[in-house]
Design a protein around this motif. Sequence first.
Motif, PDB file in Angstrom:
ATOM      1  N   ASP A  47      90.974 -68.970  71.018  1.00 38.64           N
ATOM      2  CA  ASP A  47      90.365 -67.726  70.525  1.00 38.64           C
ATOM      3  C   ASP A  47      90.010 -66.789  71.680  1.00 38.64           C
ATOM      4  OD1 ASP A  47      90.683 -68.956  68.143  1.00 38.64           O
ATOM      5  OD2 ASP A  47      88.536 -69.243  67.730  1.00 38.64           O
ATOM      6  N   VAL A  48      89.553 -67.376  72.795  1.00 40.40           N
ATOM      7  CA  VAL A  48      89.234 -66.544  73.970  1.00 40.40           C
ATOM      8  C   VAL A  48      90.504 -65.843  74.452  1.00 40.40           C
ATOM      9  CG1 VAL A  48      88.467 -66.591  76.374  1.00 40.40           C
ATOM     10  CG2 VAL A  48      87.315 -68.017  74.693  1.00 40.40           C
ATOM     11  N   LEU A  49      91.601 -66.601  74.513  1.00 39.93           N
ATOM     12  CA  LEU A  49      92.858 -66.009  74.989  1.00 39.93           C
ATOM     13  C   LEU A  49      93.345 -64.927  74.030  1.00 39.93           C
ATOM     14  CD1 LEU A  49      94.661 -69.220  76.346  1.00 39.93           C
ATOM     15  CD2 LEU A  49      93.510 -67.444  77.667  1.00 39.93           C
ATOM     16  N   GLU A  50      93.156 -65.167  72.716  1.00 41.34           N
ATOM     17  CA  GLU A  50      93.528 -64.137  71.719  1.00 41.34           C
ATOM     18  C   GLU A  50      92.692 -62.874  71.925  1.00 41.34           C
ATOM     19  OE1 GLU A  50      95.312 -64.602  68.127  1.00 41.34           O
ATOM     20  OE2 GLU A  50      96.561 -65.392  69.757  1.00 41.34           O
ATOM     21  N   ASP A  51      91.379 -63.070  72.112  1.00 42.14           N
ATOM     22  CA  ASP A  51      90.484 -61.918  72.335  1.00 42.14           C
ATOM     23  C   ASP A  51      90.925 -61.119  73.547  1.00 42.14           C
ATOM     24  OD1 ASP A  51      88.901 -62.634  70.272  1.00 42.14           O
ATOM     25  OD2 ASP A  51      87.107 -63.092  71.466  1.00 42.14           O
ATOM     26  N   ILE A  52      91.305 -61.856  74.586  1.00 44.93           N
ATOM     27  CA  ILE A  52      91.739 -61.188  75.821  1.00 44.93           C
ATOM     28  C   ILE A  52      92.986 -60.354  75.547  1.00 44.93           C
ATOM     29  CG2 ILE A  52      92.822 -61.663  78.062  1.00 44.93           C
ATOM     30  CD1 ILE A  52      90.799 -63.997  78.337  1.00 44.93           C
ATOM     31  N   MET A  53      93.933 -60.943  74.842  1.00 42.51           N
ATOM     32  CA  MET A  53      95.183 -60.224  74.556  1.00 42.51           C
ATOM     33  C   MET A  53      94.912 -59.002  73.685  1.00 42.51           C
ATOM     34  SD  MET A  53      97.390 -61.750  76.294  1.00 42.51           S
ATOM     35  CE  MET A  53      98.909 -60.953  75.790  1.00 42.51           C
ATOM     36  N   GLU A  54      94.046 -59.196  72.695  1.00 49.60           N
ATOM     37  CA  GLU A  54      93.709 -58.070  71.804  1.00 49.60           C
ATOM     38  C   GLU A  54      93.017 -56.954  72.592  1.00 49.60           C
ATOM     39  OE1 GLU A  54      91.150 -58.483  68.112  1.00 49.60           O
ATOM     40  OE2 GLU A  54      92.741 -59.991  67.823  1.00 49.60           O
ATOM     41  N   GLY A  55      92.050 -57.371  73.421  1.00 53.56           N
ATOM     42  CA  GLY A  55      91.310 -56.397  74.240  1.00 53.56           C
ATOM     43  C   GLY A  55      92.253 -55.644  75.159  1.00 53.56           C
ATOM     44  N   ALA A  56      93.201 -56.376  75.729  1.00 54.43           N
ATOM     45  CA  ALA A  56      94.139 -55.737  76.662  1.00 54.43           C
ATOM     46  C   ALA A  56      94.998 -54.717  75.919  1.00 54.43           C
ATOM     47  CB  ALA A  56      95.015 -56.798  77.312  1.00 54.43           C
ATOM     48  N   GLN A  57      95.400 -55.104  74.717  1.00 59.17           N
ATOM     49  CA  GLN A  57      96.240 -54.188  73.920  1.00 59.17           C
ATOM     50  C   GLN A  57      95.475 -52.890  73.627  1.00 59.17           C
ATOM     51  OE1 GLN A  57      97.702 -56.105  70.437  1.00 59.17           O
ATOM     52  NE2 GLN A  57      99.771 -55.355  70.819  1.00 59.17           N
ATOM     53  N   LYS A  58      94.213 -53.082  73.187  1.00 58.94           N
ATOM     54  CA  LYS A  58      93.393 -51.901  72.854  1.00 58.94           C
ATOM     55  C   LYS A  58      93.176 -51.018  74.078  1.00 58.94           C
ATOM     56  CE  LYS A  58      90.742 -53.596  68.955  1.00 58.94           C
ATOM     57  NZ  LYS A  58      89.715 -54.611  68.858  1.00 58.94           N
ATOM     58  N   ALA A  59      92.960 -51.677  75.226  1.00 64.24           N
ATOM     59  CA  ALA A  59      92.664 -50.915  76.450  1.00 64.24           C
ATOM     60  C   ALA A  59      93.938 -50.403  77.125  1.00 64.24           C
ATOM     61  CB  ALA A  59      91.882 -51.793  77.419  1.00 64.24           C
ATOM     62  N   GLY A  60      95.075 -50.753  76.545  1.00 67.44           N
ATOM     63  CA  GLY A  60      96.346 -50.320  77.136  1.00 67.44           C
ATOM     64  C   GLY A  60      96.633 -50.992  78.474  1.00 67.44           C
ATOM     65  N   GLU A  61      96.079 -52.188  78.629  1.00 67.19           N
ATOM     66  CA  GLU A  61      96.321 -52.918  79.883  1.00 67.19           C
ATOM     67  C   GLU A  61      97.425 -53.948  79.698  1.00 67.19           C
ATOM     68  OE1 GLU A  61      92.755 -54.659  81.455  1.00 67.19           O
ATOM     69  OE2 GLU A  61      91.649 -52.794  81.142  1.00 67.19           O
ATOM     70  N   SER A  62      98.202 -54.114  80.725  1.00 65.88           N
ATOM     71  CA  SER A  62      99.270 -55.097  80.625  1.00 65.88           C
ATOM     72  C   SER A  62      98.791 -56.417  81.229  1.00 65.88           C
ATOM     73  CB  SER A  62     100.498 -54.524  81.338  1.00 65.88           C
ATOM     74  OG  SER A  62     101.196 -55.534  81.955  1.00 65.88           O
TER      75      SER A  62
END
Length: 396
Positions: free
Chosen positions: A148-163
């Motif tokens: 779940d932490v890794l999912e949150d990170i991926m989601e957060g990165a997507q929202k922030a436009g970070e690769s």
Amino acid sequence: MVLKKDTTTPSTMSSPTIISASNEYSPLRALIIGRAAHSLFPSEPPHMIRATMPTLHHPEFRPHHPFPADIVAKADQELDNFARVMTERFGLKVYRPKEVDWAKANEGRGGYTGAMPRDGLMVVGRTVVEACFGWGCRRGEIELAYHDVLEDIMEGAQKAGESVRVCRAPKIVGADTLYDGLLDDDKPEDRKDGAKQNGTFNSQNGNQTTHWAINNTRPAFDCADFMRFGTVLIGQLSHVTNPKGVDYLRAVLPAPYTVELLNTTDDHAMHIDATILPLRHGTLIYCPSRVTEEELRRHEVFGDWDLRPLPWNPEEEEEEEEKDEGPPRYMCSKWLALNAMSVDEKTIVVEERQERFARWLEEEFGMEVVRLPFRHVNSLGGSFHCATVDLVRKEL
Ligand code: ABU
């Protein structure tokens, strides 16, 4: 002393907020802090336990044997308190793993703990790398507790436009061969020094040969056998990290990161984070019974650093915990004070009973030391460095 600027940190990064870390000491912004609930003594073959764990506690390492409930409960209080201090006092973003019933992990074989995330995850630049655990009882640990932490990170990165890249460990298909030729009931001729059979590998350091408890038939490494110093990772071979594991890590790291190996003289090597402790760019403390200054200086990254041995030997000291009957350190060496965690180049978190170490950091290096209780977490296998994964450290 004028120190070379840390030119090794890639300069292409623009204030990322989700994942970005290239060293162990620049200002921390986000981290994972582990969880102790349901921790079990890791169940691995006797030769591995003999190689890595304090002799006094060997009988505890048996299948499905939980750590004492009061130790686990207090460890969780310490972890929660640590998370609260990081959030409230330092304004950091803290992620926590899921509570997992480790007795049911690995199809009932049992797992270990959620309290030691540093062993299983590492952020290098904007890549998260999952360890190829050598210990069978740790397989699945990241998926179970940190999915779940890794999912949150991926989601957060997507929202922030970070690769951001998350590099999950490959699944082992078929039987694991990592202990072949090394188990107590294997044929002795398969265990000869330098044996090529079964991929057994040894390490030579001066006159000393270390016989590792794993072979080199597949990649194995714990992330805690590596530390970041700009674009150079310094790591070690150990009872859980083999040459193929190092090659794997080199292959998955993005350019321009590279891995260099430190020759340690630690027969029980498992995790480098009580052997070296960088306080800030240019200053590193090391354990002189495990590594020499000469060996450290062989690495260009430490060329002009102030390298300081811990000036006393904790193995010769009566421990604070022995004086007041603190919880047993089932899985750790006496050098555990070095397993501290930096909040930034001036601020470091140290176990509150390590007063001699804390005072030395204050007086000798001008550090601000945050003293927190963590002895019950120590019982489970590590201290503040082990119990965390730094996700974002601001560029220096
Ligand atoms: N897992 C880190 C412990 C290292 C040590 O006790 O030396």
